[in-house]
Design an enzyme around this catalytic site. Sequence first.
Site, PDB file in Angstrom:
ATOM      1  N   CYS A  13       0.869  -1.180   0.000  1.00  9.52           N
ATOM      2  CA  CYS A  13       0.000   0.000   0.000  1.00  9.52           C
ATOM      3  C   CYS A  13       0.902   1.224   0.000  1.00  9.52           C
ATOM      4  O   CYS A  13       2.078   1.133  -0.398  1.00  9.52           O
ATOM      5  CB  CYS A  13      -0.976  -0.018   1.172  1.00  9.52           C
ATOM      6  SG  CYS A  13      -0.205   0.011   2.810  1.00  9.52           S
ATOM      7  N   ARG A  19      -3.303  -0.629   5.439  1.00  6.55           N
ATOM      8  CA  ARG A  19      -3.895  -1.708   4.637  1.00  6.55           C
ATOM      9  C   ARG A  19      -2.981  -2.921   4.450  1.00  6.55           C
ATOM     10  O   ARG A  19      -3.389  -4.055   4.704  1.00  6.55           O
ATOM     11  CB  ARG A  19      -4.316  -1.160   3.260  1.00  6.55           C
ATOM     12  CG  ARG A  19      -5.431  -0.142   3.349  1.00  6.55           C
ATOM     13  CD  ARG A  19      -5.571   0.635   2.067  1.00  6.55           C
ATOM     14  NE  ARG A  19      -4.423   1.508   1.846  1.00  6.55           N
ATOM     15  CZ  ARG A  19      -4.213   2.212   0.743  1.00  6.55           C
ATOM     16  NH1 ARG A  19      -5.077   2.128  -0.256  1.00  6.55           N
ATOM     17  NH2 ARG A  19      -3.169   2.997   0.635  1.00  6.55           N
ATOM     18  N   ASP A 130      -7.895   3.803   1.134  1.00  2.00           N
ATOM     19  CA  ASP A 130      -6.992   4.259   2.181  1.00  2.00           C
ATOM     20  C   ASP A 130      -7.816   4.757   3.377  1.00  2.00           C
ATOM     21  O   ASP A 130      -8.563   5.714   3.256  1.00  2.00           O
ATOM     22  CB  ASP A 130      -6.146   5.404   1.593  1.00  2.00           C
ATOM     23  CG  ASP A 130      -5.079   5.862   2.553  1.00  2.00           C
ATOM     24  OD1 ASP A 130      -5.120   5.467   3.736  1.00  2.00           O
ATOM     25  OD2 ASP A 130      -4.210   6.628   2.105  1.00  2.00           O
TER      26      ASP A 130
HETATM   27  P1  4NP Z   1      -1.745   2.851   4.181  1.00  2.00           P
HETATM   28  O1  4NP Z   1      -2.368   4.212   4.777  1.00  2.00           O
HETATM   29  O2  4NP Z   1      -1.230   3.166   2.791  1.00  2.00           O
HETATM   30  O3  4NP Z   1      -2.932   1.917   4.129  1.00  2.00           O
HETATM   31  O4  4NP Z   1      -0.663   2.410   5.135  1.00  2.00           O
HETATM   32  C1  4NP Z   1      -1.617   5.393   4.821  1.00  2.00           C
HETATM   33  C2  4NP Z   1      -0.817   5.639   5.905  1.00  2.00           C
HETATM   34  C3  4NP Z   1      -0.072   6.820   5.965  1.00  2.00           C
HETATM   35  C4  4NP Z   1      -0.161   7.746   4.946  1.00  2.00           C
HETATM   36  C5  4NP Z   1      -0.966   7.480   3.855  1.00  2.00           C
HETATM   37  C6  4NP Z   1      -1.685   6.299   3.796  1.00  2.00           C
HETATM   38  N1  4NP Z   1       0.574   8.959   5.009  1.00  2.00           N
HETATM   39  O5  4NP Z   1       0.480   9.745   4.076  1.00  2.00           O
HETATM   40  O6  4NP Z   1       1.286   9.189   5.986  1.00  2.00           O
END
Ligand code: 4NP
Length: 159
Positions: A13, A19, A130
């Site tokens: 991800c 995720r 997300d």
């Molecule tokens: P992930 O969610 O891609 O599902 O781990 C996110 C976690 C952090 C960030 C973006 C998406 N961020 O921009 O910090």
Amino acid sequence: MEDNGTYKILFVCLGNICRSPAADGLMKHIVKQRGLEHRFYIDSAGTYGGHAGELPDPRMRRAAARRGYLLEHRAQRFKSSMFAQFDLIVAMDDNNYYDLQSMAPTVDDEKKIVRMADYCRHYTATHVPDPYYEGADGFEHVLNLLEDACEGLLDALNV
Ligand code: 4NP
């Protein structure tokens, strides 16, 4: 595709704190339930490295723990060398999918990239959204999709 009988799956991800570590933990849980641990190596990574070294987001850890999944992964940034290490690279959304495609060293590596949502059998989804900027419902929705897709993926692998 396989060497020494182990099939290697990498979930990807953006941040590797919501995720993909959840997919990683769920898949390990399901594989264990089916007595197939010895057949799989499962890991996860993020295309963005800003959270490297962190445990999954506490909201995701809590939501997963309520369903009996322990998430202990430490975030790591995806590296193109991972194409050679894994048999299947599973993208959570289209941004992840195209970012991964742009990093694939060979056409055969590019063919290893798939979309997680394509393995859902009960939910109709194009991507795993997300949840980072969402409320609690977002995390529950992600877990619902991931439970569906992990079962679908494992069945599709016909192991
Ligand atoms: P992930 O969610 O891609 O599902 O781990 C996110 C976690 C952090 C960030 C973006 C998406 N961020 O921009 O910090």
